[in-house]
Motif scaffolding. Structure first.
Motif, PDB file in Angstrom:
ATOM      1  N   GLN A  66       5.677  -6.310  -4.948  1.00  0.00           N
ATOM      2  CA  GLN A  66       6.627  -5.216  -5.163  1.00  0.00           C
ATOM      3  C   GLN A  66       7.679  -5.625  -6.198  1.00  0.00           C
ATOM      4  N   TYR A  67       8.134  -6.866  -6.111  1.00  0.00           N
ATOM      5  CA  TYR A  67       9.125  -7.353  -7.074  1.00  0.00           C
ATOM      6  C   TYR A  67       8.543  -7.376  -8.487  1.00  0.00           C
ATOM      7  N   THR A  68       7.322  -7.843  -8.608  1.00  0.00           N
ATOM      8  CA  THR A  68       6.669  -7.876  -9.923  1.00  0.00           C
ATOM      9  C   THR A  68       6.505  -6.468 -10.485  1.00  0.00           C
ATOM     10  N   THR A  69       6.150  -5.532  -9.640  1.00  0.00           N
ATOM     11  CA  THR A  69       5.993  -4.146 -10.084  1.00  0.00           C
ATOM     12  C   THR A  69       7.313  -3.588 -10.612  1.00  0.00           C
ATOM     13  N   GLU A  70       8.402  -3.920  -9.938  1.00  0.00           N
ATOM     14  CA  GLU A  70       9.709  -3.392 -10.330  1.00  0.00           C
ATOM     15  C   GLU A  70      10.299  -4.094 -11.543  1.00  0.00           C
ATOM     16  N   GLY A  72       8.526  -6.786 -13.560  1.00  0.00           N
ATOM     17  CA  GLY A  72       7.610  -7.383 -14.516  1.00  0.00           C
ATOM     18  C   GLY A  72       7.547  -8.891 -14.442  1.00  0.00           C
ATOM     19  N   VAL A  73       8.312  -9.505 -13.549  1.00  0.00           N
ATOM     20  CA  VAL A  73       8.329 -10.961 -13.421  1.00  0.00           C
ATOM     21  C   VAL A  73       7.153 -11.400 -12.549  1.00  0.00           C
ATOM     22  N   PRO A  74       6.253 -12.229 -13.082  1.00  0.00           N
ATOM     23  CA  PRO A  74       5.095 -12.653 -12.276  1.00  0.00           C
ATOM     24  C   PRO A  74       5.482 -13.702 -11.237  1.00  0.00           C
ATOM     25  N   VAL A  75       4.895 -13.578 -10.061  1.00  0.00           N
ATOM     26  CA  VAL A  75       5.121 -14.537  -8.980  1.00  0.00           C
ATOM     27  C   VAL A  75       3.756 -14.961  -8.442  1.00  0.00           C
ATOM     28  N   GLU A  76       3.486 -16.260  -8.444  1.00  0.00           N
ATOM     29  CA  GLU A  76       2.253 -16.777  -7.871  1.00  0.00           C
ATOM     30  C   GLU A  76       2.537 -17.318  -6.478  1.00  0.00           C
ATOM     31  N   VAL A  77       1.933 -16.688  -5.478  1.00  0.00           N
ATOM     32  CA  VAL A  77       2.094 -17.135  -4.099  1.00  0.00           C
ATOM     33  C   VAL A  77       0.959 -18.095  -3.758  1.00  0.00           C
ATOM     34  N   ILE A  78       1.321 -19.285  -3.278  1.00  0.00           N
ATOM     35  CA  ILE A  78       0.342 -20.317  -2.945  1.00  0.00           C
ATOM     36  C   ILE A  78       0.344 -20.507  -1.431  1.00  0.00           C
TER      37      ILE A  78
END
Length: 431
Positions: A66-70, A72-78
């Motif tokens: 949701q944050y990336t959609t709002e 544009g900052v990519p987040v990789e969850v590991i």
């Protein structure tokens, strides 16, 4: 072998706690040198390492998407299996190759506790927005030298998850209101071919969790500052009537047949199979397990407080058990980007969205009528503040909780006495 009744296996770690076992080396990392790129953070992505208790436990991914959609900052969850997560965090931080962000436990009582890792220099100080949502009275669990190093994610109740339909099948029409009622319900469940409580007795952090749940009424309802008194040396575990009652209750529950056969060797698979399959009626877990197991099985699972004994009032456990934290080794622009995310996650809309996704309670503004249905039985306790945080969050080191969890295993097998377990906890406190 354990039976899986859900469509996917569930691996419950039931809260971060001391782990013993084989180190599992990490395969990927987002950490870097803090002297690296310090340019504009607007489009800087970051990595986030999390524990996933079961295969559908992807609420961190949902929130960050949701944050990336709002933004544009990519987040990789590991993600890592919960039973290996503590080792992954500590090993990677020590090696300097951990993710940019991670989910930790508040306080000092566990290997991945915020204060412990901050004092070791692994974490980055956070801003005033992060500090502003810390529950009153728990600031010390996030703070070192007046700097905040962890941002609580949500309020996480802990209780006995309860399969009411399974209870009705054996003639238990309502959850026990008192401890004596609980003992009677254990016999009724046994007579009906079920177990009232399924325990992962072979896993110290589940036996320790169960003991803490009992201690809510036995110790902390009447003496909410018991941990502070222990830290000051005014009381000990060994001389505490409340802690003696807590452990004696476990002995009595075991002797009465409240736990499944072979409980001393029980695993998390026994919990999910027992609750999901209807052969057990309760288990000590985080409240979020009610929604997770219920969603996987279609059962109506609720969260209940452990029944009080005579002269005690209903009381339960609920605390900000998980916290976002930023890796001090990441480069400055990435750390700034991660803090921007935390500021976003702290807003009421996002805080509520996260709590609903994760099956928790929003970190502020708790009202009984606005909670997830699974929390209805303890809604009034949460709204009125009739709860305490997990006791071990403010214990001075992980060894105290380990002594409790291992000690309860010893009570189940008959290899330990109550006095020995409490003495072990006192000894661990002083280490």
């Amino acid at each position: 072998m354990p039976q899986h009744t859900a469509s996917r296996p569930l691996r419950w770690s039931l809260l971060a706690a001391p782990l013993a076992g084989v180190l599992i080396l990490a395969g990927c990392s987002g950490g870097g040198d803090s002297d690296g790129d310090s340019g504009d953070s607007a489009d800087k992505g970051f990595t986030l390492m999390v524990a996933e208790a079961n295969d559908a436990d992807n609420y961190y991914e949902q929130l960050t998407q949701q944050y990336t959609t709002e933004t544009g900052v990519p987040v990789e969850v590991i993600p890592y299996p919960s039973d290996a997560y503590n080792t992954q965090v500590t090993t990677q931080l020590q090696a300097g190759n951990a993710a940019d962000m991670m989910i930790l436990a508040p306080g000092t009582g566990q290997p991945i506790s915020v204060v412990t890792l901050a004092e070791a220099g692994f974490l980055e100080p956070l801003d005033d927005t992060s500090a502003g949502i810390i529950p009153a009275g728990s600031e010390a669990q996030y703070t070192v030298d007046d700097k905040v190093y962890g941002q609580p994610t949500a309020l996480a109740p802990v209780g006995l998850i309860y399969n009411s339909a399974g209870a009705e099948e054996v003639g238990i029409d309502e959850y026990p209101a008192t401890y004596d009622d609980l003992l009677a319900a254990c016999k009724t469940a046994r007579d009906g071919g079920k177990t009232f409580t399924v325990l992962a007795g072979g896993v110290p952090f589940n036996t320790g969790l169960f003991a803490q749940l009992i201690s809510a009424t036995r110790v902390y309802e009447g003496t909410p500052d018991w941990n502070e008194q222990r830290a000051a040396g005014d009381v000990t575990f060994a001389d505490s009537e409340g802690w003696q009652e807590t452990l004696n209750d476990i002995v009595e529950l075991n002797d009465t047949g409240c736990f499944q056969d072979g409980a001393a060797g029980g695993t998390f698979d026994n919990i999910t199979a027992g609750i999901g399959g209807g052969t057990a009626l309760t288990a000590a877990t985080p409240g979020s397990a009610a929604a997770s197991i219920g969603g996987a099985t279609g059962l109506d699972i609720t969260v209940q407080a452990f029944p009080p004994a005579d002269g005690q009032e209903p009381f339960t456990l609920a605390s900000a058990n998980y916290a976002w934290a930023i890796n001090a080794k990441s480069d400055d622009a990435v750390k700034k980007s991660a803090q921007d995310f935390l500021d976003w996650a702290a807003q009421p809309t996002q805080a509520t969205a996260y709590a609903n996704l994760a099956g928790y309670v929003p970190i502020t503004g708790v009202t009984a009528d606005a909670l997830l249905p699974s929390y209805a039985p303890i809604g009034d306790l949460l709204e009125s503040g009739a709860y305490t945080g997990l006791p071990n969050a403010s214990w001075p080191n992980p060894a105290v909780y380990d002594a409790l969890g291992v000690g309860v295993q010893g009570l189940l097998t008959g290899q330990k006495t109550v006095d020995q377990v409490l003495a072990d906890m006192d000894a661990a406190w002083g280490n």
